[in-house]
Scaffold this motif. Sequence first.
Motif, PDB file in Angstrom:
ATOM      1  N   ILE A 182       0.829  -1.199   0.078  1.00 38.39           N
ATOM      2  CA  ILE A 182      -0.018   0.049  -0.044  1.00 38.39           C
ATOM      3  C   ILE A 182       0.990   1.157  -0.153  1.00 38.39           C
ATOM      4  N   ALA A 183       1.830   1.257   0.922  1.00 42.51           N
ATOM      5  CA  ALA A 183       2.807   2.726   0.805  1.00 42.51           C
ATOM      6  C   ALA A 183       3.579   2.840  -0.219  1.00 42.51           C
ATOM      7  N   THR A 184       4.016   1.660  -0.742  1.00 44.09           N
ATOM      8  CA  THR A 184       4.720   1.783  -2.175  1.00 44.09           C
ATOM      9  C   THR A 184       3.954   2.248  -3.391  1.00 44.09           C
ATOM     10  N   TRP A 185       2.672   1.675  -3.210  1.00 41.80           N
ATOM     11  CA  TRP A 185       1.985   2.068  -4.373  1.00 41.80           C
ATOM     12  C   TRP A 185       1.382   3.656  -4.188  1.00 41.80           C
ATOM     13  N   PHE A 186       0.812   4.036  -2.878  1.00 38.92           N
ATOM     14  CA  PHE A 186       0.190   5.168  -2.739  1.00 38.92           C
ATOM     15  C   PHE A 186       1.419   6.349  -2.769  1.00 38.92           C
ATOM     16  N   SER A 187       1.667   7.005  -3.782  1.00 40.43           N
ATOM     17  CA  SER A 187       2.667   8.318  -3.856  1.00 40.43           C
ATOM     18  C   SER A 187       2.319   9.352  -3.878  1.00 40.43           C
ATOM     19  N   ALA A 188       3.109  10.292  -4.115  1.00 38.84           N
ATOM     20  CA  ALA A 188       2.858  11.775  -4.329  1.00 38.84           C
ATOM     21  C   ALA A 188       2.056  12.109  -5.290  1.00 38.84           C
ATOM     22  N   ALA A 189       1.862  11.147  -6.403  1.00 35.95           N
ATOM     23  CA  ALA A 189       0.919  11.198  -7.534  1.00 35.95           C
ATOM     24  C   ALA A 189      -0.432  11.165  -7.284  1.00 35.95           C
ATOM     25  N   SER A 190      -0.461  10.111  -6.440  1.00 35.65           N
ATOM     26  CA  SER A 190      -1.817   9.790  -5.849  1.00 35.65           C
ATOM     27  C   SER A 190      -2.567  10.836  -4.962  1.00 35.65           C
ATOM     28  N   ILE A 191      -1.968  11.651  -4.581  1.00 34.79           N
ATOM     29  CA  ILE A 191      -2.679  12.699  -3.898  1.00 34.79           C
ATOM     30  C   ILE A 191      -2.438  14.136  -4.677  1.00 34.79           C
ATOM     31  N   LEU A 192      -1.265  14.414  -4.753  1.00 35.64           N
ATOM     32  CA  LEU A 192      -0.892  15.615  -5.333  1.00 35.64           C
ATOM     33  C   LEU A 192      -1.208  15.872  -6.942  1.00 35.64           C
ATOM     34  N   GLY A 193      -1.123  14.839  -7.719  1.00 33.29           N
ATOM     35  CA  GLY A 193      -1.315  14.710  -9.091  1.00 33.29           C
ATOM     36  C   GLY A 193      -2.763  14.488  -9.104  1.00 33.29           C
ATOM     37  N   LEU A 194      -3.232  13.244  -8.720  1.00 36.35           N
ATOM     38  CA  LEU A 194      -4.647  12.806  -8.870  1.00 36.35           C
ATOM     39  C   LEU A 194      -5.534  13.666  -8.283  1.00 36.35           C
ATOM     40  N   GLY A 195      -5.330  14.309  -6.942  1.00 33.99           N
ATOM     41  CA  GLY A 195      -6.075  15.275  -6.375  1.00 33.99           C
ATOM     42  C   GLY A 195      -6.375  16.554  -7.243  1.00 33.99           C
ATOM     43  N   SER A 196      -5.341  16.968  -7.688  1.00 29.13           N
ATOM     44  CA  SER A 196      -5.425  18.119  -8.517  1.00 29.13           C
ATOM     45  C   SER A 196      -6.252  18.036  -9.792  1.00 29.13           C
ATOM     46  N   TYR A 197      -6.136  16.907 -10.196  1.00 25.97           N
ATOM     47  CA  TYR A 197      -6.695  16.488 -11.528  1.00 25.97           C
ATOM     48  C   TYR A 197      -8.169  16.447 -11.353  1.00 25.97           C
ATOM     49  N   THR A 204      -5.233  19.989   9.064  1.00 22.74           N
ATOM     50  CA  THR A 204      -4.188  20.470   7.875  1.00 22.74           C
ATOM     51  C   THR A 204      -2.831  19.558   8.190  1.00 22.74           C
ATOM     52  N   GLY A 205      -2.380  19.792   9.454  1.00 23.92           N
ATOM     53  CA  GLY A 205      -1.223  19.146   9.717  1.00 23.92           C
ATOM     54  C   GLY A 205      -1.251  17.770   9.680  1.00 23.92           C
ATOM     55  N   VAL A 206      -2.174  16.963   9.949  1.00 16.90           N
ATOM     56  CA  VAL A 206      -2.318  15.558   9.785  1.00 16.90           C
ATOM     57  C   VAL A 206      -2.501  15.301   8.314  1.00 16.90           C
ATOM     58  N   PHE A 207      -3.094  15.995   7.593  1.00 20.90           N
ATOM     59  CA  PHE A 207      -3.339  15.771   6.307  1.00 20.90           C
ATOM     60  C   PHE A 207      -1.937  15.899   5.274  1.00 20.90           C
ATOM     61  N   LEU A 208      -0.832  16.799   5.775  1.00 18.88           N
ATOM     62  CA  LEU A 208       0.266  17.294   5.307  1.00 18.88           C
ATOM     63  C   LEU A 208       0.947  16.126   5.594  1.00 18.88           C
ATOM     64  N   ILE A 209       1.083  15.571   6.784  1.00 17.05           N
ATOM     65  CA  ILE A 209       2.141  14.400   7.223  1.00 17.05           C
ATOM     66  C   ILE A 209       1.678  13.308   6.383  1.00 17.05           C
ATOM     67  N   GLY A 210       0.363  13.036   5.913  1.00 17.57           N
ATOM     68  CA  GLY A 210      -0.059  11.885   5.158  1.00 17.57           C
ATOM     69  C   GLY A 210       0.560  12.150   3.789  1.00 17.57           C
ATOM     70  N   ILE A 211       0.769  13.334   3.083  1.00 13.73           N
ATOM     71  CA  ILE A 211       1.535  13.571   1.808  1.00 13.73           C
ATOM     72  C   ILE A 211       2.927  13.004   2.227  1.00 13.73           C
ATOM     73  N   ILE A 212       3.428  13.596   3.288  1.00 10.61           N
ATOM     74  CA  ILE A 212       4.878  13.305   3.477  1.00 10.61           C
ATOM     75  C   ILE A 212       5.334  11.563   3.349  1.00 10.61           C
ATOM     76  N   ALA A 213       4.153  10.845   4.106  1.00 13.75           N
ATOM     77  CA  ALA A 213       4.194   9.513   4.224  1.00 13.75           C
ATOM     78  C   ALA A 213       4.033   8.839   2.774  1.00 13.75           C
ATOM     79  N   ALA A 214       3.535   9.467   2.032  1.00 11.87           N
ATOM     80  CA  ALA A 214       3.184   8.707   0.804  1.00 11.87           C
ATOM     81  C   ALA A 214       4.435   8.976   0.048  1.00 11.87           C
ATOM     82  N   SER A 215       5.023   9.977  -0.064  1.00 10.02           N
ATOM     83  CA  SER A 215       6.208  10.460  -0.637  1.00 10.02           C
ATOM     84  C   SER A 215       7.565   9.654  -0.140  1.00 10.02           C
TER      85      SER A 215
END
Length: 489
Positions: A52-67, A332-343
Amino acid sequence: MVKSFLFMSFFFIYTILIVYSTRSGFYDTYNVEDFFLAGKKLNTFYSTGTFIATWFSAASILGLGSYLYIYGISAVFYSILPWFFGAVLLYFLSETIRKSNIHTFPEFFQEKYNSQLLQISSSIIMIISYIFYITMQIKGFGMVMSMLLDIPYTLSLLLVYLYIFYTTFGGLFSVVKSDALNASVIFVSFLIFAVYVVMLNKGLTNLYINAINVDTPPLLTWNISTPKGGLLDPFCKGLRPPLYLLSSFFGWGLGLAANPQYIIRIISAKSDKTAKNMIVYSLIILSLIYFFVIFGSIGLRVLIPIFIDSSNKNIDDIVPLLFNRIAPSWITGVFLIGIIAASVSTANSELLLISTSFWNDLLKRFYKNLDDEDKILNINRTLIGIAGTVSMILSLNPPKNLIEYGGNIWGIFSSSIFVPLYATMFIKKPKKISAEISFFSGLITYMLFFILQNRTNISFIKLIHPGMPGFIVSLLGFIAGELKKHEEH
């Protein structure tokens, strides 16, 4: 001041947890097989967590979320559905992979086809692709650290540097232990993200009704407005033509199915059943996480129909910037830590694969008499440092539009590796020439189409993902090689 202190507190807690989980992995590493494959003894919990952690990358939230924010649900057809299709193929491939006695993915081609050329070539392709893909993760980490600690992006890259090195130096055990933590952080972070946005929209029903009525330009600099209902139209114009969306599965989908980082997860599981359970359980949990991302991102568009900070033309920061505007500091802090974890969890996995393949598939042939495992591990750690440094330098000028950038990289795997890899499921003794023709013809075709798409205005070429012609030519090349085999008899 309070907000900055709260962000720093979240980051400090996350850092302590990462240090602890990764450190325990160091003590489990005794030899090269432990470093490369975690001794091939990962249980279902750790296998699922690292998948799961390898799969869910920055693209999964920053890229996909923005699209999703800009184009609506049509982004799902470009990314999530092809990803899941690829995972289903991995499920059926798992038994074939686990019958192999390999330590790195490129070794598979040496074992099955007796092709040193393919082993070396696939290693080079993998190393180059991952170095560029890691820049996506570093960009995600850097963007978030800039928001969390209010520091320049370039300075935040140094923190990324330390994180991915520390979590990778212990080998796969360290990566897996940190991945279990990161997978949990990802799930909780995006659950909170979705729940909060849905609450602001006063429920899913209101979110749905209001999403249908959105008819504003998504970005301040865009002159084209979203048509009513467009956010919920699976083929909404804007992202890509419908044919491109359908053909994208040859990039994201087949590329994921041939991605070495998932093949290694299959090999490192302790049994065939564990490997299959890993894929099934991961898809169930990932389905939930992606629902969180979909509801949260489209809900943000309903709440804030126009993104006004688009002068830098970098759409990947839309979701974190907008969420930071509307959410309390702790959320917001928890959300941003989630992005760090994905990256971090994707970057360290790929960095480890770069070093192990560079050693095992390229350098090892020049050190045939080296049997000191401590020296081998130190060489791999040095390679980790080199690859990470190169990725960090590239990240100084990070890629824009992560979702398309990632799809183009994965298309390289679908055009070169997919056919020779999956042919072993159906053909008992495939011919070496078949695999080599397939690999190189597909790769060349992909590169030609990719260049033409970016350098010409030929409408037909722009209508399809370059992974589609790459795959077709690769498949035809393999068939031609097999037919030649029969002609010789």
